[in-house]
Design an enzyme around this catalytic site. Structure first.
Site, PDB file in Angstrom:
ATOM      1  CB  THR A 126     -30.941 -34.904  24.071  1.00 16.24           C
ATOM      2  OG1 THR A 126     -29.995 -36.015  24.568  1.00 16.24           O
ATOM      3  CG2 THR A 126     -30.458 -33.689  24.506  1.00 16.24           C
ATOM      4  CB  ALA A 130     -35.079 -33.277  28.904  1.00 16.11           C
ATOM      5  CB  SER A 132     -27.375 -34.510  32.545  1.00 14.75           C
ATOM      6  OG  SER A 132     -26.198 -34.210  31.813  1.00 14.75           O
ATOM      7  NE  ARG A 268       9.537 -27.471  14.750  1.00 12.23           N
ATOM      8  CZ  ARG A 268      10.151 -26.461  14.160  1.00 12.23           C
ATOM      9  NH1 ARG A 268      10.520 -26.594  12.802  1.00 12.23           N
ATOM     10  NH2 ARG A 268       9.898 -25.320  14.717  1.00 12.23           N
ATOM     11  CD  GLN A 336       2.006 -26.602  24.960  1.00 10.66           C
ATOM     12  OE1 GLN A 336       0.913 -26.353  24.680  1.00 10.66           O
ATOM     13  NE2 GLN A 336       3.131 -25.980  25.489  1.00 10.66           N
ATOM     14  CG  HIS A 338       2.085 -31.108  16.366  1.00 12.32           C
ATOM     15  ND1 HIS A 338       1.724 -32.285  16.855  1.00 12.32           N
ATOM     16  CD2 HIS A 338       2.108 -31.434  14.912  1.00 12.32           C
ATOM     17  CE1 HIS A 338       1.774 -33.205  15.920  1.00 12.32           C
ATOM     18  NE2 HIS A 338       1.832 -32.781  14.771  1.00 12.32           N
ATOM     19  CD  GLU A 363     -24.329 -42.552  23.703  1.00 12.31           C
ATOM     20  OE1 GLU A 363     -24.298 -43.508  24.266  1.00 12.31           O
ATOM     21  OE2 GLU A 363     -23.805 -42.362  22.530  1.00 12.31           O
TER      22      GLU A 363
END
Length: 378
Positions: A126, A130, A132, A268, A336, A338, A363
């Site tokens: 990369t 440059a 993708s 919980r 969510q 938690h 990647e």
């Protein structure tokens, strides 16, 4: 069709799971905070023979298969995704191109230290302009006598601060308007080669992400990796294998998020009963378990096809795309479940979400994976 792991694969899974739980996981929160690279963990993995896992024994590897590599990557990522990505890049981006395209002499010189853990594996692809569009490479390697003289820069390179050498892509000539891109092995201590570790990242904080600057870096032409002008093809092949690693990482992060959410939901209490007794929570956990299982199966299928020497580009893209997207989704749902505690670092699920995000980008972005898949089914 056999879904059983082999005896060797099961042994690797048991060993690495125990190691991940006892050695890797305990320091994960602290490493995320301090950004300390887990050098000691990798010394132990080298002693265990894991650093060269899928590479030939003659170069210090263990001669294992891709499924074993995926298992190790998943288990390390379940405990600490920074450790997982370091390992995945070390094998699939650092070691793999040397193993696939190197001469016997190059493998002895450059692959062996990767397998033994003396050097980390890294890959310079990369660039600032440059990503993708890797064809937009601007780094050049000009012939001068028996040498290449390399000028350019690379961005977002994993492990380079700890690599003694790496393969990178550079323009070695022009064929009309078309760039001739080749891969060249470059020692990181070469004169004019600078590695900078300055990025402030959203997640994966204990992994090493660097910029490379090359100013008149001179290497002998014998450091050409594979055929001249085939660098573009070589990194496409390399990325196919790397996508299996990203998929395995994603499964590991998702599994960790699911386990934390399930455990928390049982403990919980709300409105006089455990969260896990509410159907809304049960359905969330069921969907998470379903998607993780599907993602893992896709990772194993791509790995199996690769090990059989069959085409696996489509399946690698599919496993990377699906697993990375469900990792984000599962981490989101774990937060969510938690509630307010999910937003707190000590509960870890927020780290899973920050770490998972890169997997939809690195990647080949999710958008690029869809382009790859659509081309391969067309």
């Amino acid at each position: 069709m056999n879904f059983d792991l082999t005896q060797e694969q099961q042994m690797i899974k048991n060993t690495i799971r125990e190691f991940a739980d006892e050695v890797v996981a305990p320091g994960a929160i602290e490493r995320d905070r301090t950004k300390e690279f887990p050098v000691e963990i990798f010394k132990q993995l080298a002693d265990m023979g894991i650093m060269g896992l899928p590479f030939p024994e003659e170069y210090g590897g263990a001669g294992a298969d891709t499924i074993s590599f995926a298992i190790v990557t998943e288990e390390l990522s379940r405990a600490c995704a920074s450790t997982g990505i370091t390992y995945s890049a070390h094998i699939s981006l650092g070691g793999a191109p040397l193993n696939l395209f190197g001469t016997h002499e190059q493998k002895q010189k450059y692959l062996t230290p990767i397998c033994t853990g003396e050097s980390f594996g890294a890959f310079g692809l990369t660039e600032p302009n440059a990503g993708s569009d890797a064809g937009g490479t601007q780094t050049t390697a000009k012939e001068d006598g028996n040498d290449f003289v390399i000028n350019g820069s690379k961005a977002f390179i994993t492990n380079a601060s700890y690599a003694k050498h790496l393969a990178l892509t550079a323009i070695t000539g022009m064929e009309g308007n078309k760039k001739e891109i080749s891969a060249i092995i470059v020692p990181t201590d070469a004169e004019g080669f600078t590695v900078l570790d300055n990025y402030e990242k959203m997640g994966l904080n204990a992994s090493n992400t660097t910029e490379l600057f090359l100013e008149n870096v001179r290497v002998p032409q014998e450091n050409l990796l594979g055929e001249r002008g085939k660098g573009f093809h070589q990194f496409l092949v390399t990325l196919d294998g790397g996508r299996i690693g990203i998929g395995a990482m994603a499964v590991g992060i998702a599994q960790a998020a699911f386990e934390k959410a399930k455990s928390y939901a049982k403990e919980r209490k709300q409105f006089g009963k455990a969260l896990s007794e509410f159907q809304v929570t049960q359905f969330k956990l069921a969907d998470m378990a379903l998607k993780i299982e599907l993602a893992r199966n896709m990772v194993y299928k791509a790995s199996w096809l690769k090990d059989q020497g069959r085409p696996f580009s489509k399946e690698a893209a599919m496993c990377k795309l699906y697993a990375s997207e469900i990792a984000m989704e599962v981490a989101d749902q774990a937060i969510q479940i938690h509630g307010g505690y999910g937003y707190m670092k000590e509960y870890e699920v927020e780290r899973f979400m920050r770490d998972a995000k890169l997997l939809e980008i690195g990647e080949g972005t999710s958008e690029v994976q869809r382009m790859v898949i659509s081309r391969l089914i067309g």
